[in-house]
Design a protein around this motif. Structure first.
Motif, PDB file in Angstrom:
ATOM      1  N   MET A   1       0.784  -1.098  -0.128  1.00 42.87           N
ATOM      2  CA  MET A   1       0.253  -0.335   0.305  1.00 42.87           C
ATOM      3  C   MET A   1       0.706   1.434   0.274  1.00 42.87           C
ATOM      4  SD  MET A   1      -2.928   0.896   2.676  1.00 42.87           S
ATOM      5  CE  MET A   1      -1.776   1.924   3.927  1.00 42.87           C
ATOM      6  N   ASN A   2       0.771   2.387  -1.120  1.00 44.83           N
ATOM      7  CA  ASN A   2       0.968   3.831  -0.775  1.00 44.83           C
ATOM      8  C   ASN A   2       0.680   4.091  -0.375  1.00 44.83           C
ATOM      9  OD1 ASN A   2       2.758   5.960  -1.653  1.00 44.83           O
ATOM     10  ND2 ASN A   2       3.102   4.948  -3.563  1.00 44.83           N
ATOM     11  N   ASN A   3       1.227   4.901   1.066  1.00 46.54           N
ATOM     12  CA  ASN A   3       0.026   5.213   2.379  1.00 46.54           C
ATOM     13  C   ASN A   3       0.348   7.190   1.577  1.00 46.54           C
ATOM     14  OD1 ASN A   3      -0.391   3.263   3.971  1.00 46.54           O
ATOM     15  ND2 ASN A   3       1.794   4.147   5.666  1.00 46.54           N
ATOM     16  N   GLN A   4       1.290   7.218   0.599  1.00 49.32           N
ATOM     17  CA  GLN A   4       1.363   9.071   1.199  1.00 49.32           C
ATOM     18  C   GLN A   4       0.488   9.000  -0.109  1.00 49.32           C
ATOM     19  OE1 GLN A   4       3.605  11.256   2.654  1.00 49.32           O
ATOM     20  NE2 GLN A   4       2.424  12.430   1.312  1.00 49.32           N
ATOM     21  N   LYS A   5       0.403   8.579  -1.215  1.00 50.31           N
ATOM     22  CA  LYS A   5      -0.806   8.490  -2.230  1.00 50.31           C
ATOM     23  C   LYS A   5      -2.227   8.860  -1.768  1.00 50.31           C
ATOM     24  CE  LYS A   5       1.071   7.070  -6.399  1.00 50.31           C
ATOM     25  NZ  LYS A   5       1.493   6.176  -7.606  1.00 50.31           N
ATOM     26  N   VAL A   6      -2.309   7.816  -0.745  1.00 49.84           N
ATOM     27  CA  VAL A   6      -3.880   7.474   0.095  1.00 49.84           C
ATOM     28  C   VAL A   6      -3.811   8.536   0.562  1.00 49.84           C
ATOM     29  CG1 VAL A   6      -4.826   6.276   1.736  1.00 49.84           C
ATOM     30  CG2 VAL A   6      -4.131   5.462   0.210  1.00 49.84           C
ATOM     31  N   LEU A   7      -3.375   9.442   1.433  1.00 60.73           N
ATOM     32  CA  LEU A   7      -3.065  10.409   2.054  1.00 60.73           C
ATOM     33  C   LEU A   7      -3.363  11.932   0.771  1.00 60.73           C
ATOM     34  CD1 LEU A   7      -0.335   9.885   4.704  1.00 60.73           C
ATOM     35  CD2 LEU A   7      -2.788   9.781   5.077  1.00 60.73           C
ATOM     36  N   ASN A   8      -2.492  11.953   0.011  1.00 59.69           N
ATOM     37  CA  ASN A   8      -2.535  12.729  -1.067  1.00 59.69           C
ATOM     38  C   ASN A   8      -3.904  13.081  -1.287  1.00 59.69           C
ATOM     39  OD1 ASN A   8       0.210  13.747  -0.610  1.00 59.69           O
ATOM     40  ND2 ASN A   8       0.786  12.786  -2.706  1.00 59.69           N
ATOM     41  N   LEU A   9      -4.879  11.679  -1.664  1.00 62.12           N
ATOM     42  CA  LEU A   9      -6.244  11.650  -2.490  1.00 62.12           C
ATOM     43  C   LEU A   9      -7.417  11.719  -1.591  1.00 62.12           C
ATOM     44  CD1 LEU A   9      -6.509   8.062  -4.223  1.00 62.12           C
ATOM     45  CD2 LEU A   9      -6.783  10.581  -4.830  1.00 62.12           C
ATOM     46  N   LEU A  10      -6.542  11.462  -0.092  1.00 62.55           N
ATOM     47  CA  LEU A  10      -7.560  12.415   0.881  1.00 62.55           C
ATOM     48  C   LEU A  10      -7.585  14.160   0.906  1.00 62.55           C
ATOM     49  CD1 LEU A  10      -7.012  10.759   4.038  1.00 62.55           C
ATOM     50  CD2 LEU A  10      -8.823   9.881   2.169  1.00 62.55           C
ATOM     51  N   GLY A  11      -6.402  14.661   1.047  1.00 60.84           N
ATOM     52  CA  GLY A  11      -6.116  15.763   0.388  1.00 60.84           C
ATOM     53  C   GLY A  11      -6.993  16.329  -0.394  1.00 60.84           C
ATOM     54  N   MET A  14     -10.644  16.598   0.180  1.00 57.96           N
ATOM     55  CA  MET A  14     -10.894  17.370   0.590  1.00 57.96           C
ATOM     56  C   MET A  14     -11.126  18.897   0.297  1.00 57.96           C
ATOM     57  SD  MET A  14     -11.816  18.047   4.225  1.00 57.96           S
ATOM     58  CE  MET A  14     -11.968  19.337   5.337  1.00 57.96           C
ATOM     59  N   ARG A  15     -10.036  19.186  -0.821  1.00 55.28           N
ATOM     60  CA  ARG A  15     -10.902  20.455  -1.419  1.00 55.28           C
ATOM     61  C   ARG A  15     -12.000  20.160  -2.588  1.00 55.28           C
ATOM     62  NH1 ARG A  15      -5.161  19.359  -0.567  1.00 55.28           N
ATOM     63  NH2 ARG A  15      -4.262  18.828  -2.985  1.00 55.28           N
ATOM     64  N   ALA A  16     -12.068  19.121  -2.279  1.00 55.68           N
ATOM     65  CA  ALA A  16     -13.104  18.402  -3.369  1.00 55.68           C
ATOM     66  C   ALA A  16     -14.740  19.014  -2.681  1.00 55.68           C
ATOM     67  CB  ALA A  16     -12.394  17.720  -4.489  1.00 55.68           C
ATOM     68  N   ARG A  17     -14.192  19.110  -1.688  1.00 50.41           N
ATOM     69  CA  ARG A  17     -15.650  19.137  -0.789  1.00 50.41           C
ATOM     70  C   ARG A  17     -16.332  17.543  -1.287  1.00 50.41           C
ATOM     71  NH1 ARG A  17     -16.633  23.722   1.641  1.00 50.41           N
ATOM     72  NH2 ARG A  17     -15.198  25.738   0.611  1.00 50.41           N
ATOM     73  N   LYS A  78      -7.207  19.180   9.241  1.00 49.22           N
ATOM     74  CA  LYS A  78      -8.573  20.002   9.968  1.00 49.22           C
ATOM     75  C   LYS A  78      -7.803  18.662  10.767  1.00 49.22           C
ATOM     76  CE  LYS A  78     -11.860  21.658   8.463  1.00 49.22           C
ATOM     77  NZ  LYS A  78     -13.586  21.226   7.634  1.00 49.22           N
ATOM     78  N   PRO A  79      -8.161  18.817  12.690  1.00 47.43           N
ATOM     79  CA  PRO A  79      -7.451  17.521  13.543  1.00 47.43           C
ATOM     80  C   PRO A  79      -8.916  16.925  13.679  1.00 47.43           C
ATOM     81  CG  PRO A  79      -8.026  19.811  14.517  1.00 47.43           C
ATOM     82  CD  PRO A  79      -7.956  20.304  12.928  1.00 47.43           C
ATOM     83  N   ARG A  80      -8.575  15.669  12.938  1.00 42.27           N
ATOM     84  CA  ARG A  80      -9.448  14.996  13.198  1.00 42.27           C
ATOM     85  C   ARG A  80      -9.585  13.362  13.193  1.00 42.27           C
ATOM     86  NH1 ARG A  80     -12.409  18.876  12.500  1.00 42.27           N
ATOM     87  NH2 ARG A  80     -13.867  19.769  11.687  1.00 42.27           N
ATOM     88  N   VAL A  82     -12.569  10.755  12.713  1.00 44.57           N
ATOM     89  CA  VAL A  82     -13.104   9.869  11.301  1.00 44.57           C
ATOM     90  C   VAL A  82     -13.364  10.851  10.326  1.00 44.57           C
ATOM     91  CG1 VAL A  82     -15.096   8.922  11.485  1.00 44.57           C
ATOM     92  CG2 VAL A  82     -13.942   8.279  13.589  1.00 44.57           C
ATOM     93  N   LEU A  83     -12.930  10.117   9.021  1.00 44.20           N
ATOM     94  CA  LEU A  83     -14.008  11.126   7.943  1.00 44.20           C
ATOM     95  C   LEU A  83     -14.494   9.678   7.266  1.00 44.20           C
ATOM     96  CD1 LEU A  83     -11.391  10.444   5.458  1.00 44.20           C
ATOM     97  CD2 LEU A  83     -10.474  11.796   6.731  1.00 44.20           C
ATOM     98  N   GLY A  84     -15.716  10.640   6.357  1.00 48.58           N
ATOM     99  CA  GLY A  84     -15.613  10.071   5.634  1.00 48.58           C
ATOM    100  C   GLY A  84     -15.515  10.180   4.090  1.00 48.58           C
ATOM    101  N   ILE A  85     -15.438   9.371   2.821  1.00 49.83           N
ATOM    102  CA  ILE A  85     -15.092   9.777   1.117  1.00 49.83           C
ATOM    103  C   ILE A  85     -16.590   9.885   0.802  1.00 49.83           C
ATOM    104  CG2 ILE A  85     -14.004   9.164  -0.720  1.00 49.83           C
ATOM    105  CD1 ILE A  85     -12.114   9.767   1.533  1.00 49.83           C
ATOM    106  N   LEU A  86     -16.775  10.661   0.133  1.00 46.81           N
ATOM    107  CA  LEU A  86     -19.009  10.963  -0.198  1.00 46.81           C
ATOM    108  C   LEU A  86     -18.501  10.414  -1.905  1.00 46.81           C
ATOM    109  CD1 LEU A  86     -19.735  13.767   1.929  1.00 46.81           C
ATOM    110  CD2 LEU A  86     -19.935  11.081   2.646  1.00 46.81           C
ATOM    111  N   ASP A  87     -17.107  10.887  -1.784  1.00 45.63           N
ATOM    112  CA  ASP A  87     -17.669  10.384  -3.666  1.00 45.63           C
ATOM    113  C   ASP A  87     -17.208   8.826  -4.398  1.00 45.63           C
ATOM    114  OD1 ASP A  87     -17.457  12.386  -6.175  1.00 45.63           O
ATOM    115  OD2 ASP A  87     -15.193  11.071  -6.139  1.00 45.63           O
ATOM    116  N   LYS A  88     -18.187   8.340  -5.025  1.00 46.97           N
ATOM    117  CA  LYS A  88     -17.206   6.903  -5.720  1.00 46.97           C
ATOM    118  C   LYS A  88     -16.347   7.108  -6.083  1.00 46.97           C
ATOM    119  CE  LYS A  88     -21.981   4.420  -7.061  1.00 46.97           C
ATOM    120  NZ  LYS A  88     -22.585   4.076  -5.247  1.00 46.97           N
ATOM    121  N   GLY A  89     -15.745   7.783  -7.156  1.00 45.42           N
ATOM    122  CA  GLY A  89     -14.592   7.974  -7.673  1.00 45.42           C
ATOM    123  C   GLY A  89     -13.153   7.579  -6.399  1.00 45.42           C
TER     124      GLY A  89
END
Length: 100
Positions: A1-11, A14-17, A78-80, A82-89
């Motif tokens: 698993m590529n942690n950095q890529k996953v974290l980048n996608l989370l960012g 987040m920017r895409a709301r 943001k200090p969190r 728990v988070l959920g991804i709302l987008d299927k893509g």
């Protein structure tokens, strides 16, 4: 698993709301079947972990606890815990990266 890529996608998500963050909002998104994937900090409290994991199992939503709260905070700005991804893509790409 590529942690950095996953974290980048989370960012990016987040920017895409396309993220809901915080325990209460994430539980709401799980209940209303809006959350595609849920991230839970591996250093979250026992009660929080149990509550979120049980909800995800009940509603059949994948939950990942591969990052610390610090890493999640850094990724989304943001200090969190728990988070959920709302987008299927975003969700499917993140699942691909995590499963290898």
């Amino acid at each position: 698993m590529n942690n950095q890529k996953v974290l980048n996608l989370l960012g990016l998500a987040m920017r895409a709301r396309k993220i809901v963050s915080g325990e209460d909002l994430t539980v709401q998104a799980i209940r209303s079947n809006q959350a595609e994937v849920v991230f839970l900090a591996k250093d979250a409290g026992k009660n929080t972990q149990k509550k979120i994991k049980n909800k995800c199992i009940f509603y059949n939503i994948p939950v990942f606890d591969c990052f610390t709260a610090e890493e999640i905070t850094q990724a989304i700005g943001k200090p969190r815990m728990v988070l959920g991804i709302l987008d299927k893509g975003f969700a499917s790409r993140i699942e691909e990266l995590i499963s290898g």
